[in-house]
Motif scaffolding. Sequence first.
Motif, PDB file in Angstrom:
ATOM      1  N   LEU A 179      58.410  -6.265  35.806  1.00  0.00           N
ATOM      2  CA  LEU A 179      59.575  -6.378  36.683  1.00  0.00           C
ATOM      3  C   LEU A 179      60.899  -6.054  36.010  1.00  0.00           C
ATOM      4  CD1 LEU A 179      58.669  -9.731  38.475  1.00  0.00           C
ATOM      5  CD2 LEU A 179      58.328  -7.404  39.326  1.00  0.00           C
ATOM      6  N   ARG A 180      61.030  -6.375  34.738  1.00  0.00           N
ATOM      7  CA  ARG A 180      62.324  -6.259  34.062  1.00  0.00           C
ATOM      8  C   ARG A 180      62.612  -4.813  33.680  1.00  0.00           C
ATOM      9  NH1 ARG A 180      65.468  -7.442  29.457  1.00  0.00           N
ATOM     10  NH2 ARG A 180      66.903  -9.153  29.835  1.00  0.00           N
ATOM     11  N   LEU A 181      63.757  -4.304  34.138  1.00  0.00           N
ATOM     12  CA  LEU A 181      64.178  -2.943  33.809  1.00  0.00           C
ATOM     13  C   LEU A 181      64.869  -2.955  32.448  1.00  0.00           C
ATOM     14  CD1 LEU A 181      65.682  -1.905  37.249  1.00  0.00           C
ATOM     15  CD2 LEU A 181      63.356  -1.542  36.410  1.00  0.00           C
ATOM     16  N   HIS A 182      64.662  -1.888  31.686  1.00  0.00           N
ATOM     17  CA  HIS A 182      65.194  -1.803  30.335  1.00  0.00           C
ATOM     18  C   HIS A 182      66.069  -0.566  30.202  1.00  0.00           C
ATOM     19  CE1 HIS A 182      62.344  -4.899  29.054  1.00  0.00           C
ATOM     20  NE2 HIS A 182      61.479  -4.269  29.818  1.00  0.00           N
ATOM     21  N   SER A 183      67.308  -0.758  29.784  1.00  0.00           N
ATOM     22  CA  SER A 183      68.217   0.383  29.623  1.00  0.00           C
ATOM     23  C   SER A 183      67.695   1.346  28.563  1.00  0.00           C
ATOM     24  CB  SER A 183      69.624  -0.095  29.263  1.00  0.00           C
ATOM     25  OG  SER A 183      69.611  -0.805  28.042  1.00  0.00           O
ATOM     26  N   GLY A 184      67.067   0.815  27.517  1.00  0.00           N
ATOM     27  CA  GLY A 184      66.520   1.668  26.454  1.00  0.00           C
ATOM     28  C   GLY A 184      65.341   2.509  26.909  1.00  0.00           C
ATOM     29  N   LEU A 185      64.789   2.196  28.090  1.00  0.00           N
ATOM     30  CA  LEU A 185      63.662   2.956  28.639  1.00  0.00           C
ATOM     31  C   LEU A 185      64.088   3.732  29.884  1.00  0.00           C
ATOM     32  CD1 LEU A 185      60.859   0.227  28.366  1.00  0.00           C
ATOM     33  CD2 LEU A 185      61.378   2.073  26.756  1.00  0.00           C
ATOM     34  N   GLY A 186      65.384   3.987  30.017  1.00  0.00           N
ATOM     35  CA  GLY A 186      65.871   4.726  31.183  1.00  0.00           C
ATOM     36  C   GLY A 186      65.801   3.916  32.462  1.00  0.00           C
ATOM     37  N   TYR A 187      66.012   2.626  32.363  1.00  0.00           N
ATOM     38  CA  TYR A 187      65.963   1.688  33.489  1.00  0.00           C
ATOM     39  C   TYR A 187      64.620   1.728  34.212  1.00  0.00           C
ATOM     40  CZ  TYR A 187      70.790   0.967  32.406  1.00  0.00           C
ATOM     41  OH  TYR A 187      71.936   0.660  31.734  1.00  0.00           O
ATOM     42  N   LYS A 188      63.584   1.743  33.404  1.00  0.00           N
ATOM     43  CA  LYS A 188      62.210   1.629  33.893  1.00  0.00           C
ATOM     44  C   LYS A 188      61.610   0.381  33.284  1.00  0.00           C
ATOM     45  CE  LYS A 188      61.502   6.593  34.221  1.00  0.00           C
ATOM     46  NZ  LYS A 188      60.685   7.727  33.794  1.00  0.00           N
ATOM     47  N   THR A 189      60.473  -0.051  33.820  1.00  0.00           N
ATOM     48  CA  THR A 189      59.781  -1.195  33.243  1.00  0.00           C
ATOM     49  C   THR A 189      58.882  -0.731  32.100  1.00  0.00           C
ATOM     50  OG1 THR A 189      57.850  -1.045  34.681  1.00  0.00           O
ATOM     51  CG2 THR A 189      59.719  -2.336  35.506  1.00  0.00           C
ATOM     52  N   SER A 190      58.490  -1.677  31.271  1.00  0.00           N
ATOM     53  CA  SER A 190      57.565  -1.356  30.175  1.00  0.00           C
ATOM     54  C   SER A 190      56.258  -0.812  30.729  1.00  0.00           C
ATOM     55  CB  SER A 190      57.288  -2.606  29.338  1.00  0.00           C
ATOM     56  OG  SER A 190      58.467  -3.086  28.768  1.00  0.00           O
ATOM     57  N   ARG A 191      55.804  -1.376  31.828  1.00  0.00           N
ATOM     58  CA  ARG A 191      54.556  -0.928  32.456  1.00  0.00           C
ATOM     59  C   ARG A 191      54.662   0.521  32.917  1.00  0.00           C
ATOM     60  NH1 ARG A 191      50.055  -3.606  32.331  1.00  0.00           N
ATOM     61  NH2 ARG A 191      51.241  -5.428  32.802  1.00  0.00           N
ATOM     62  N   GLU A 192      55.799   0.898  33.523  1.00  0.00           N
ATOM     63  CA  GLU A 192      55.984   2.285  33.974  1.00  0.00           C
ATOM     64  C   GLU A 192      55.927   3.257  32.797  1.00  0.00           C
ATOM     65  OE1 GLU A 192      58.842   1.965  37.881  1.00  0.00           O
ATOM     66  OE2 GLU A 192      59.754   1.617  35.907  1.00  0.00           O
ATOM     67  N   ILE A 193      56.556   2.908  31.699  1.00  0.00           N
ATOM     68  CA  ILE A 193      56.541   3.762  30.509  1.00  0.00           C
ATOM     69  C   ILE A 193      55.122   3.892  29.965  1.00  0.00           C
ATOM     70  CG2 ILE A 193      57.342   3.952  28.121  1.00  0.00           C
ATOM     71  CD1 ILE A 193      59.462   4.655  30.242  1.00  0.00           C
ATOM     72  N   HIS A 194      54.389   2.781  29.954  1.00  0.00           N
ATOM     73  CA  HIS A 194      53.013   2.802  29.463  1.00  0.00           C
ATOM     74  C   HIS A 194      52.138   3.706  30.333  1.00  0.00           C
ATOM     75  CE1 HIS A 194      49.483   1.406  27.347  1.00  0.00           C
ATOM     76  NE2 HIS A 194      48.926   1.071  28.501  1.00  0.00           N
ATOM     77  N   VAL A 195      52.280   3.614  31.645  1.00  0.00           N
ATOM     78  CA  VAL A 195      51.499   4.457  32.563  1.00  0.00           C
ATOM     79  C   VAL A 195      51.864   5.927  32.373  1.00  0.00           C
ATOM     80  CG1 VAL A 195      51.143   5.019  35.003  1.00  0.00           C
ATOM     81  CG2 VAL A 195      51.063   2.642  34.250  1.00  0.00           C
ATOM     82  N   GLU A 196      53.155   6.223  32.220  1.00  0.00           N
ATOM     83  CA  GLU A 196      53.578   7.607  31.969  1.00  0.00           C
ATOM     84  C   GLU A 196      52.960   8.131  30.676  1.00  0.00           C
ATOM     85  OE1 GLU A 196      57.829   7.889  32.011  1.00  0.00           O
ATOM     86  OE2 GLU A 196      57.963   7.207  34.104  1.00  0.00           O
ATOM     87  N   TYR A 197      52.934   7.298  29.653  1.00  0.00           N
ATOM     88  CA  TYR A 197      52.345   7.688  28.375  1.00  0.00           C
ATOM     89  C   TYR A 197      50.851   8.000  28.548  1.00  0.00           C
ATOM     90  CZ  TYR A 197      50.337   7.213  23.710  1.00  0.00           C
ATOM     91  OH  TYR A 197      49.630   7.421  22.568  1.00  0.00           O
ATOM     92  N   LEU A 198      50.138   7.104  29.220  1.00  0.00           N
ATOM     93  CA  LEU A 198      48.708   7.315  29.429  1.00  0.00           C
ATOM     94  C   LEU A 198      48.435   8.574  30.243  1.00  0.00           C
ATOM     95  CD1 LEU A 198      47.472   3.676  30.137  1.00  0.00           C
ATOM     96  CD2 LEU A 198      47.241   4.988  28.020  1.00  0.00           C
ATOM     97  N   ASN A 199      49.244   8.832  31.271  1.00  0.00           N
ATOM     98  CA  ASN A 199      49.080  10.050  32.067  1.00  0.00           C
ATOM     99  C   ASN A 199      49.349  11.296  31.232  1.00  0.00           C
ATOM    100  OD1 ASN A 199      48.389   8.617  34.363  1.00  0.00           O
ATOM    101  ND2 ASN A 199      50.475   8.589  35.166  1.00  0.00           N
ATOM    102  N   GLY A 200      50.320  11.215  30.338  1.00  0.00           N
ATOM    103  CA  GLY A 200      50.605  12.336  29.444  1.00  0.00           C
ATOM    104  C   GLY A 200      49.467  12.597  28.474  1.00  0.00           C
ATOM    105  N   MET A 201      48.807  11.528  28.020  1.00  0.00           N
ATOM    106  CA  MET A 201      47.668  11.657  27.111  1.00  0.00           C
ATOM    107  C   MET A 201      46.492  12.332  27.816  1.00  0.00           C
ATOM    108  SD  MET A 201      48.562  10.547  24.159  1.00  0.00           S
ATOM    109  CE  MET A 201      47.033  10.272  23.303  1.00  0.00           C
ATOM    110  N   GLN A 202      46.290  12.025  29.091  1.00  0.00           N
ATOM    111  CA  GLN A 202      45.187  12.625  29.843  1.00  0.00           C
ATOM    112  C   GLN A 202      45.435  14.101  30.109  1.00  0.00           C
ATOM    113  OE1 GLN A 202      44.812  10.239  33.376  1.00  0.00           O
ATOM    114  NE2 GLN A 202      43.619   8.646  32.328  1.00  0.00           N
ATOM    115  N   ALA A 203      46.704  14.464  30.309  1.00  0.00           N
ATOM    116  CA  ALA A 203      47.053  15.851  30.590  1.00  0.00           C
ATOM    117  C   ALA A 203      46.926  16.732  29.350  1.00  0.00           C
ATOM    118  CB  ALA A 203      48.486  15.928  31.126  1.00  0.00           C
ATOM    119  N   ALA A 204      47.050  16.134  28.179  1.00  0.00           N
ATOM    120  CA  ALA A 204      47.019  16.917  26.937  1.00  0.00           C
ATOM    121  C   ALA A 204      45.630  17.326  26.538  1.00  0.00           C
ATOM    122  CB  ALA A 204      47.639  16.112  25.805  1.00  0.00           C
TER     123      ALA A 204
END
Length: 83
Positions: A58-83
Motif C-alpha cells: 500500500l505504501r507509495l515510495h518516492s524513491g521508487l517513482g511513487y510505486k509500491t514495493s510490490r509493484e516494483i517487484h512484479v515489474e522486475y519479475l516480468n522483465g526477467m521473464q521477457a529477457a
Amino acid sequence: MLKIRQSVGRTGICYDNAMAESFFAALKNERVHRTEYPTLMHARQDIADCIEFRYNTLRLHSGLGYKTSREIHVEYLNGMQAA
C-alpha cells in the motif's frame, strides 16, 4: 540462517544506507512505537504482517517513482521473464 548481509558502504557515504534508514524510521514511527506487544513473538508477527501486508502493498515510495514495493517487484519479475 536469515542470509542478511551487513552494509559494506564506504565511510562517509551517507546515501548507501539512506533507504534502509528511512524504512526503519517509518516502521518504528507508524507501527512499533504505537503498539504494545505482550510478547516478543507477538511483536515479530505484527511487524512481519505490517511489512508484508501494508508497507509492501500500500505504501507509495518516492524513491521508487511513487510505486509500491510490490509493484516494483512484479515489474522486475516480468522483465526477467521477457529477457
